[in-house]
Design a protein around this motif. Structure first.
Motif, short mmCIF file in Angstrom:
data_model
loop_
_atom_site.label_atom_id
_atom_site.label_comp_id
_atom_site.label_asym_id
_atom_site.label_seq_id
_atom_site.Cartn_x
_atom_site.Cartn_y
_atom_site.Cartn_z
N LEU A 139 -3.67 0.60 -2.32
CA LEU A 139 -2.47 -0.64 -2.28
C LEU A 139 -1.32 -0.06 -3.14
N TRP A 140 -1.66 0.64 -4.24
CA TRP A 140 -0.78 0.90 -5.18
C TRP A 140 0.36 1.77 -4.62
N HIS A 141 0.07 2.61 -3.73
CA HIS A 141 1.06 3.70 -3.13
C HIS A 141 1.31 2.91 -1.89
N THR A 142 1.08 1.77 -1.31
CA THR A 142 1.29 1.37 0.03
C THR A 142 1.98 -0.20 -0.26
N ASP A 143 3.36 -0.34 -0.01
CA ASP A 143 4.05 -1.50 -0.21
C ASP A 143 3.87 -2.20 1.07
N PRO A 144 2.95 -3.62 0.97
CA PRO A 144 2.89 -4.52 1.99
C PRO A 144 3.84 -5.28 2.35
N HIS A 145 5.20 -5.26 1.60
CA HIS A 145 6.32 -5.92 1.87
C HIS A 145 7.22 -5.09 2.96
N GLN A 146 6.66 -4.02 3.17
CA GLN A 146 7.68 -2.88 4.20
C GLN A 146 6.78 -3.03 5.40
N GLY A 147 7.06 -3.06 6.54
CA GLY A 147 6.62 -2.97 7.81
C GLY A 147 5.92 -1.48 8.21
N GLY A 148 5.27 -1.38 8.89
CA GLY A 148 4.52 -0.26 9.36
C GLY A 148 3.75 0.64 8.40
N GLN A 149 3.20 -0.15 7.49
CA GLN A 149 2.06 0.24 6.46
C GLN A 149 0.78 0.38 7.23
N LEU A 150 -0.16 1.08 6.60
CA LEU A 150 -1.58 1.04 6.87
C LEU A 150 -2.37 0.24 6.33
N LEU A 151 -2.18 -1.19 6.50
CA LEU A 151 -2.86 -2.29 6.19
C LEU A 151 -3.44 -3.16 7.37
N PRO A 152 -4.47 -3.92 7.21
CA PRO A 152 -4.90 -4.79 8.29
C PRO A 152 -4.02 -6.03 8.25
N ARG A 153 -3.85 -6.65 9.31
CA ARG A 153 -3.14 -7.69 9.76
C ARG A 153 -4.37 -8.91 9.63
N CYS A 154 -3.81 -10.24 9.19
CA CYS A 154 -4.92 -11.35 9.26
C CYS A 154 -4.92 -11.49 10.67
N PRO A 155 -6.21 -11.56 11.13
CA PRO A 155 -6.70 -11.85 12.57
C PRO A 155 -6.35 -13.44 12.75
N PHE A 156 -6.52 -14.25 11.87
CA PHE A 156 -6.26 -15.53 12.19
C PHE A 156 -4.64 -15.77 12.49
N ASN A 157 -3.95 -14.98 11.64
CA ASN A 157 -2.14 -15.17 11.92
C ASN A 157 -1.94 -14.49 13.09
N TRP A 158 -2.74 -13.41 13.46
CA TRP A 158 -2.15 -12.51 14.76
C TRP A 158 -2.69 -13.47 15.80
N ALA A 159 -3.89 -14.18 15.91
CA ALA A 159 -4.34 -14.79 17.10
C ALA A 159 -3.46 -16.45 17.17
N THR A 160 -2.91 -16.95 16.06
CA THR A 160 -2.62 -18.41 16.11
C THR A 160 -1.12 -18.22 15.69
N GLY A 161 -0.51 -17.46 14.84
CA GLY A 161 0.79 -17.40 14.16
C GLY A 161 0.88 -18.23 13.18
N LEU A 162 -0.06 -18.84 12.82
CA LEU A 162 -0.22 -19.56 11.49
C LEU A 162 -0.71 -18.78 10.42
N LEU A 163 -0.56 -19.56 9.09
CA LEU A 163 -1.04 -18.73 7.85
C LEU A 163 -2.28 -19.46 7.42
N CYS A 164 -3.36 -18.38 7.29
CA CYS A 164 -4.76 -18.73 6.87
C CYS A 164 -4.40 -18.91 5.44
N PRO A 165 -5.55 -19.46 4.62
CA PRO A 165 -5.72 -19.73 3.24
C PRO A 165 -5.43 -18.31 2.52
N ALA A 166 -5.85 -17.40 3.00
CA ALA A 166 -5.88 -15.96 2.12
C ALA A 166 -4.60 -15.33 2.73
#
Length: 176
Positions: A72-99
């Motif tokens: 994570l230190w070398h991967t900026d999650p604020h930039q798109g196209g990074q090798l980071l998992p997407r929140c499955p709740f957000n992906w399925a509903t479009g809403l923000l989960c608690p985490a």
């Protein structure tokens, strides 16, 4: 007149183990060649000496967390196209989960940007991080001392945690 002797009363037999005719325990039936061997549960398999020490699981989790932190230190999650998992709740509903925002928050904390970390997920920063640090530290402390530790939260604690998570989810999705 002759008196007939009355039979002596004997105590009723007491329940107890029935003696066996042989001293050998019965042998289990041998499996047929076509049937698979009986399965053993994973708990019954002995581990090598050092792997069964209570400090191994918390140290393994700490090591995995450090490896994730290095990535994570070398991967900026604020930039798109990074090798980071997407929140499955957000992906399925479009809403923000608690985490949601936790990865961005961790990245901002590692780079010293506390205001951005607060903006990414305030509840996780103020409640989740201290609780996680306490639970992880206590688990490691007890493990190093050679004791197994399992936190007990109880029904009331579970209700509080779930209530706060639902409340935070509703608030952050209504306020945008």
């Amino acid at each position: 007149m002759t008196q007939t002797p009355t039979p002596a009363r004997t105590a009723p037999p007491q329940p107890g183990p029935v003696p066996r005719a042989t001293s050998r325990p019965p042998s289990p039936p041998s499996p047929s060649p076509s049937s698979p061997p009986p399965r053993r549960s994973s708990r019954s398999l002995p581990l090598p000496g050092w792997l069964s020490h209570p400090a191994v699981p918390p140290l393994a989790v700490l090591g995995a967390g450090l490896a994730g932190g290095v990535h994570l230190w070398h991967t900026d999650p604020h930039q798109g196209g990074q090798l980071l998992p997407r929140c499955p709740f957000n992906w399925a509903t479009g809403l923000l989960c608690p985490a949601c925002g936790g990865t961005r928050m961790a990245y901002d904390l590692m780079h010293g940007d506390f205001a951005a970390a607060f903006h990414d997920n305030a509840a996780l920063l103020l409640l989740g991080m201290p609780l996680g640090a306490y639970l992880g530290g206590r688990w490691l402390y007890e493990g190093v001392r050679g004791r197994r530790w399992k936190p007990r939260i109880g029904t009331a604690g579970t209700a509080v945690v779930l209530g706060l998570a639902v409340l935070w989810t509703v608030v952050r999705n209504l306020t945008g």
